[in-house]
Design a protein around this motif. Structure first.
Motif, PDB file in Angstrom:
ATOM      1  N   ASP A 136       0.814  -1.212   0.000  1.00  0.00           N
ATOM      2  CA  ASP A 136       0.000   0.000   0.000  1.00  0.00           C
ATOM      3  C   ASP A 136       0.849   1.265   0.000  1.00  0.00           C
ATOM      4  OD1 ASP A 136      -2.325  -1.347  -0.183  1.00  0.00           O
ATOM      5  OD2 ASP A 136      -2.878  -1.193   1.928  1.00  0.00           O
ATOM      6  N   LEU A 137       2.110   1.179   0.443  1.00  0.00           N
ATOM      7  CA  LEU A 137       2.986   2.351   0.387  1.00  0.00           C
ATOM      8  C   LEU A 137       3.222   2.735  -1.069  1.00  0.00           C
ATOM      9  CD1 LEU A 137       5.662   1.475   3.108  1.00  0.00           C
ATOM     10  CD2 LEU A 137       3.593   2.830   3.342  1.00  0.00           C
TER      11      LEU A 137
ATOM     12  N   VAL B 284      11.021   3.427  -0.424  1.00  0.00           N
ATOM     13  CA  VAL B 284      12.049   2.383  -0.562  1.00  0.00           C
ATOM     14  C   VAL B 284      12.719   2.108   0.789  1.00  0.00           C
ATOM     15  CG1 VAL B 284      14.246   1.807  -1.634  1.00  0.00           C
ATOM     16  CG2 VAL B 284      12.461   2.886  -2.990  1.00  0.00           C
ATOM     17  N   ALA B 285      13.086   3.177   1.504  1.00  0.00           N
ATOM     18  CA  ALA B 285      13.744   3.006   2.794  1.00  0.00           C
ATOM     19  C   ALA B 285      12.825   2.301   3.787  1.00  0.00           C
ATOM     20  CB  ALA B 285      14.174   4.360   3.355  1.00  0.00           C
ATOM     21  N   SER B 286      11.525   2.671   3.758  1.00  0.00           N
ATOM     22  CA  SER B 286      10.586   2.060   4.697  1.00  0.00           C
ATOM     23  C   SER B 286      10.418   0.576   4.423  1.00  0.00           C
ATOM     24  CB  SER B 286       9.218   2.740   4.601  1.00  0.00           C
ATOM     25  OG  SER B 286       9.339   4.092   4.934  1.00  0.00           O
TER      26      SER B 286
ATOM     27  N   LEU C  45      14.792   9.002   8.536  1.00  0.00           N
ATOM     28  CA  LEU C  45      15.740   9.373   7.480  1.00  0.00           C
ATOM     29  C   LEU C  45      15.140  10.418   6.550  1.00  0.00           C
ATOM     30  CD1 LEU C  45      17.191   5.867   6.497  1.00  0.00           C
ATOM     31  CD2 LEU C  45      18.322   7.691   7.787  1.00  0.00           C
ATOM     32  N   TYR C  46      13.887  10.187   6.181  1.00  0.00           N
ATOM     33  CA  TYR C  46      13.214  11.100   5.253  1.00  0.00           C
ATOM     34  C   TYR C  46      13.112  12.492   5.854  1.00  0.00           C
ATOM     35  CZ  TYR C  46       9.217  13.360   2.982  1.00  0.00           C
ATOM     36  OH  TYR C  46       8.402  14.267   2.362  1.00  0.00           O
TER      37      TYR C  46
ATOM     38  N   LEU D 271       5.026  -1.482  10.126  1.00  0.00           N
ATOM     39  CA  LEU D 271       6.045  -2.105   9.283  1.00  0.00           C
ATOM     40  C   LEU D 271       7.407  -1.933   9.946  1.00  0.00           C
ATOM     41  CD1 LEU D 271       6.629  -3.450   6.569  1.00  0.00           C
ATOM     42  CD2 LEU D 271       6.856  -1.194   5.588  1.00  0.00           C
ATOM     43  N   LYS D 272       8.050  -3.050  10.292  1.00  0.00           N
ATOM     44  CA  LYS D 272       9.304  -2.952  11.040  1.00  0.00           C
ATOM     45  C   LYS D 272      10.465  -3.517  10.237  1.00  0.00           C
ATOM     46  CE  LYS D 272       7.316  -3.125  15.636  1.00  0.00           C
ATOM     47  NZ  LYS D 272       6.138  -3.972  15.546  1.00  0.00           N
TER      48      LYS D 272
END
Lengths: 499, 330, 162
Positions: free
Chosen positions: A413-414, C98-100, C111-112, C152-153
């Motif tokens: 979903d991101l 992408v980082a997440s 970071l963002y 989300l980890k």
């Protein structure tokens, strides 16, 4: 027990310090949940549910419903201030609420939203109080063809209004319906348009689409203007709120019409989100200031808010009396009812009058508590607007993505939120209307299901859509509304020809 | 500083408890994955278990419940594939865990799941509108046989338990229905009360309110024995007064839906034992008994070989139906 | 500079492709009218056709406008400086996603925030670090502790044992 004596009994149950305290806690938690996009009322209520297992059912439902009212109010706050609907049902509030806030009328927009929402809620409860017996009988008349009629009516009253190029509106609507079809088809049990990708299995959540199209898309537009939104230096005083309140009676026609639309959609049940779109569409159609809609017209805030809340409250009736949830949140509460040992159904009114009337009385009180609390938070939220865009912009982006993830806990979903954000930005720049796409995503699935269920029942004969007076009048009214713009043009031509 | 100290203590405590129990113990928060949306039957089942675990402090670690009900629950079962070997994802569902992969092309196979336990069996009844002329299930079936494909049988979803049962009923008796799929048991119940369909096969819990109100009436229960006697539901009848379908002359002995708990494949055996033990304790609490009685399910704790046998049998039965109806995808 | 007609053409082409994909996907399940009403693919099939046809018409209009430099085609869709602003805002968001996905949302957002505040908006490092650290911590307590929703980890959380 009839309406009035029942209600008096109910106030006796609901008006205790303990219950008022629960209402305050519920409303405050609800506002918090409502303000955060993604973390909506259904989530919030299901998280509180385990806590209520040990409570008395009346106290439990008061806590949960108060949270729901709080969330409905909180959802409008972010719609107006940031163009991010905190709740699905407050999407339509963004259309005029956000422009109002940008014009420096944030306090006014918020006050209008909350007051009309409170009004809608009270009308919804009044309806439940007065007509509970009759309404449940009426709702039993609804089957799949009638449901299709309800969705058709909601759709017909909204489309054809955007003023966008017709070809682009057609793309937008058809794209919305296609997106709604992704995932498991409940009529045939087959997976459609997933192309074997598991991430598409659960469909494309319209909430993610909303976060992207409205929240992120709008931010990109703001950036592009080079606008360093330094915040709106609107001074907020209780006087502003009062002045807005004094203007409310002027909008009586919108308030009344929207309440009727909301109650209708709450009971049938078409749901609060469809109700707010339908009400917005009708308000625009009947308004003398049609051209101002979308640019910050108070009626454009009042209409969806009133309908949203009257639908939200009146949906409690089919939930209790028929076991039929009118909204996602009502579905969670229904689960709660069963866990507390209550059986939804007509007998609930006879067997547990303390519960039913206690709840109804708490709906009056809870909404009043909610309006007061949420109005008290207006200055707080409006002051967020004064933070420089350099900080608030990236923070809103972060909140959007947290929201997108918490809706269902899907990493995919991101990506969707980002894609919809870019799509929303380009759509807006190229005059593709966004609202019809959202409405199509909201009702597409349900309308298609209702249509195909009807076809199964009638063995493929379309005559089922005019098989009884109810469905016939729904379809006729829908057709009239759909072709209303054409009729208007025709009438003008006739008049011109005559003179 | 205080937090760090607390954490250190926590680790120590967890370590000691682990040593004491001589088995696997959770050392971080556990996620309960629900394969239905909030408010659904599986959601209630999971949250009931969660609240009992909390009340009796059966697990030291926090529990997070997440709903993954997309694709009739397939989304939740897919967690078994994406989190293979992760003992912190406990998946709650029904028999669709092993039946879904037959009817839809999905990214998981039944072998991606490790069975932990089944805690209850939900019952199915044949319901008609209260003022329908049929006295027994046999009467109704005869009426349907006389006019094939005119009587509407409602149910929730497609190619799921209700439609499977309708198919079994048709094959066993020769009565042909029009099956109409709706969103859930609540909607199906209202459709029958409003007279838009002729019958449905709701679980007791889904239609008790309407039975009480005299809108609908059960004809028989798809169970080998009658339901346990409880307080009367209507003025004259209780659950035990409903005949079994077999008694009423319908050759369908049993159709029940297990409420099941799974772990991803590849989880350590100790973890499976740990959860099995917890769930066993849950099923012995008075709160659980109360939940079972109230929702009129049959409490039955299955694990290990008994669960495997049940699954194998249920799988075979349903597979036959799916093959006959041509629902199997490949 | 991207002209308006070019943007119109690009968008119409993109949507036409979406339409074609929808049509292909829908055909998998039959698009006709069976004795019990429309088949599962029928509804998305016709929606796909509408998207495709309307987009082709839109593309045609854009082309006509492009060939004939009228008012519409001379309008700029994006001026170079706007393009810089838009990309400067959107690319970091891509980085956030992408980082997440790799490191979890908490690390991703830290970071963002740090990146955009310091590099883009020229915020003092100390102030930016404060915001970049406070936001995920606040989000953690609100979402995982108060509302008990799993986020989300990534590896950091696993290492911390959260």
């Amino acid at each position: 027990m009839d309406g009035f004596s029942g209600l008096l009994h109910g106030f006796g149950v609901a008006l205790t310090w303990y219950h008022v305290m629960l209402m305050v806690i519920g409303v405050l938690l609800g506002i918090l949940v409502g303000v955060l996009p993604g973390l909506g009322a259904p989530n919030g209520v299901s998280l509180l549910l385990p806590l209520t297992f040990t409570m008395d059912p009346v106290s439990a439902i008061i806590l949960l419903t108060s949270m729901y009212w709080g969330a409905l109010f909180g959802g409008s706050t972010t719609s107006i201030l940031f163009n991010i609907p905190g709740e699905p049902s407050s999407v339509a509030t963004t259309f005029d609420g956000y422009p109002m806030a940008q014009n420096g009328r944030a306090t006014e927009a918020l006050s209008f939203a909350f007051l009309s929402a409170g009004f809608g809620a009270i009308v919804g409860v009044l309806l439940i109080t007065a007509l509970s017996g009759w309404v449940t009988q009426f709702a039993l008349k609804f089957s799949s063809p009638e449901f299709f009629g309800v969705y058709f009516l909601a759709f017909a009253s909204f489309v054809g209004l955007s003023g966008a190029p017709p070809l682009k509106a057609a793309v937008s609507i058809a794209l919305g319906f296609s997106l709604a079809a992704v995932g498991m088809d409940s009529v045939s049990g087959s997976l459609r348009l997933t192309f074997g990708y598991d991430v598409l299995l659960a469909g494309i959540s319209f909430l993610v689409a909303v976060i992207g199209l409205f929240g992120i898309g709008e931010l990109i537009l703001t950036i592009e203007d080079g606008l360093k939104l330094d915040g709106i230096r609107a001074k907020i005083t209780p006087r502003d709120v009062l002045r807005t309140a004094a203007q409310m009676p002027k909008h009586w026609a919108t308030l009344l019409r929207s309440s009727i639309v909301g109650c209708w959609m709450g009971i049938t049940p078409g749901g609060p989100t469809a109700a707010s779109f339908m009400s917005y569409g009708l308000a625009k159609r009947f308004s003398a200031y049609r051209a101002n809609f979308g640019k910050g017209e108070p009626d454009g805030v009042i209409a969806p808010e009133t309908a949203d809340h009257s639908a939200g409250t009146s949906a409690m009736l089919p939930m209790m009396a028929l076991g039929l949830p009118g909204s996602a949140t009502a579905a969670v509460m229904l689960g709660g009812l069963m866990i507390w040992g209550l059986n939804p159904g007509p007998m609930l009114f006879v067997e547990r009058p303390d519960f039913v009337w206690g709840l109804i009385a708490s709906m009056y009180l809870g909404n009043v508590v909610a309006v007061v609390l949420v109005l008290a938070t207006v200055p707080l939220f409006a002051s967020i607007l004064r933070i420089p865009f350099a900080i608030i912009g990236p923070l809103i982006v972060v909140v959007c993505f947290i929201g997108a993830y918490t809706i269902a806990g899907r990493p995919f979903d991101l990506w969707l939120a980002l894609a919809f954000g870019i799509l929303g930005y380009v759509f807006k720049k190229l005059d593709y209307p966004i609202a019809p796409l959202i409405l199509a995503m909201v009702i597409g699935d349900k309308a298609e299901d209702a249509f195909r269920q009807s076809m199964i029942m009638s063995k493929g004969s379309l005559s089922i859509f005019w098989s009884n007076p109810l469905v016939t009048s729904l379809m006729l009214l829908g057709l009239v509304l759909l072709f209303w713009p054409l009729l208007g043009a025709l009438r003008q031509r006739l008049r011109a020809a005559r003179s | 500083m205080a937090r760090k100290f607390g954490m250190a203590l926590g680790f120590l405590a967890a370590g000691m408890a682990g040593a004491a129990a001589q088995g696997w113990q959770p050392t971080k928060p556990i996620e309960f994955v629900v394969t239905s949306s909030p408010g659904g039957g599986t959601d209630n089942f999971t949250r009931m278990i969660q609240s009992i675990i909390l009340k009796y402090k059966l697990i030291d670690q926090p529990i997070v419940v997440s709903n993954k009900g997309g694709g009739s629950g397939a989304e939740g079962y897919l967690v078994s594939k994406t989190s293979a070997g992760d003992p912190y994802k406990v998946i709650f569902g029904t028999n669709n865990a092993y039946l879904l992969p037959y009817v839809a092309k999905l990214g998981y196979k039944f072998s991606d799941l490790t069975p932990v336990a089944a805690l209850a069996l939900d019952e199915f009844l044949l319901w008609v509108k209260a003022d329908a002329p049929y006295k027994t299930a046999k009467d109704y079936v005869e009426a349907v046989k006389a006019k094939p494909e005119t009587y509407k049988m409602g149910g929730s979803q497609s190619k799921d338990t209700d439609q499977t049962l309708t198919s079994i009923l048709s094959t066993a008796t020769g009565a042909k229905f029009i099956y109409v799929p709706f969103q859930g048991g609540g909607a199906v119940g209202t459709q029958l009360a409003g007279g838009h369909i002729n019958s449905h096969t709701n679980n007791p819990n889904e239609s008790i309110g309407q039975w009480k109100a005299g809108q609908v009436r059960p004809l028989c229960v798809f169970s080998p024995t009658r339901l346990p006697a409880g307080p009367k539901v209507t003025e004259t009848q209780g659950w035990a007064d409903i005949p079994t379908c077999k008694e009423s002359g319908i050759p369908v002995e049993r159709f029940q839906m297990p409420r099941t708990v799974w772990l991803p494949a590849g989880t350590p055996a100790g973890a499976v034992q740990f959860y099995e033990g917890i769930l066993k304790k849950v099923s012995e609490t008075p709160e659980w008994q109360e939940y079972i009685t109230r929702t009129v399910q049959t409490g039955q704790f299955l694990s290990g070989d008994s669960l495997k046998a049940f699954v194998a049998n249920d799988d075979k039965l349903s597979r036959e139906v799916f093959e006959r109806e041509g629902w199997i995808v490949k | 500079m991207i002209a308006r007609w070019q943007a119109e053409l690009g968008m119409a082409a993109f949507l036409a492709v979406i339409g074609v994909i929808t049509i292909i996907g829908a055909r998998e399940y039959g698009v006709g009218w069976s004795p019990s009403g429309p088949e599962p693919g029928a509804f998305p099939f016709y929606m796909g056709i509408i998207v495709l046809l309307a987009s082709l018409a839109n593309a045609l209009r854009a082309l006509v406008a492009g060939l004939r430099p009228a008012l519409w085609s001379e309008q700029a869709f994006l001026k170079p400086e706007q393009m810089r602003l838009v990309l400067g805002f959107t690319l970091p968001i891509l980085g956030l996603v992408v980082a997440s996905l790799m490191l979890g949302l908490y690390v991703g957002m830290a970071l963002y925030l740090f990146g955009t505040l310091v590099l883009q908006n020229r915020y003092p490092v100390l102030k930016a670090s404060l915001i970049a650290l406070a936001t995920p911590v606040l989000a953690y307590f609100l979402i995982e502790r108060v509302f008990k929703v799993a986020m989300l980890k990534g590896p950091l959380e696993a290492w911390l044992g959260l």
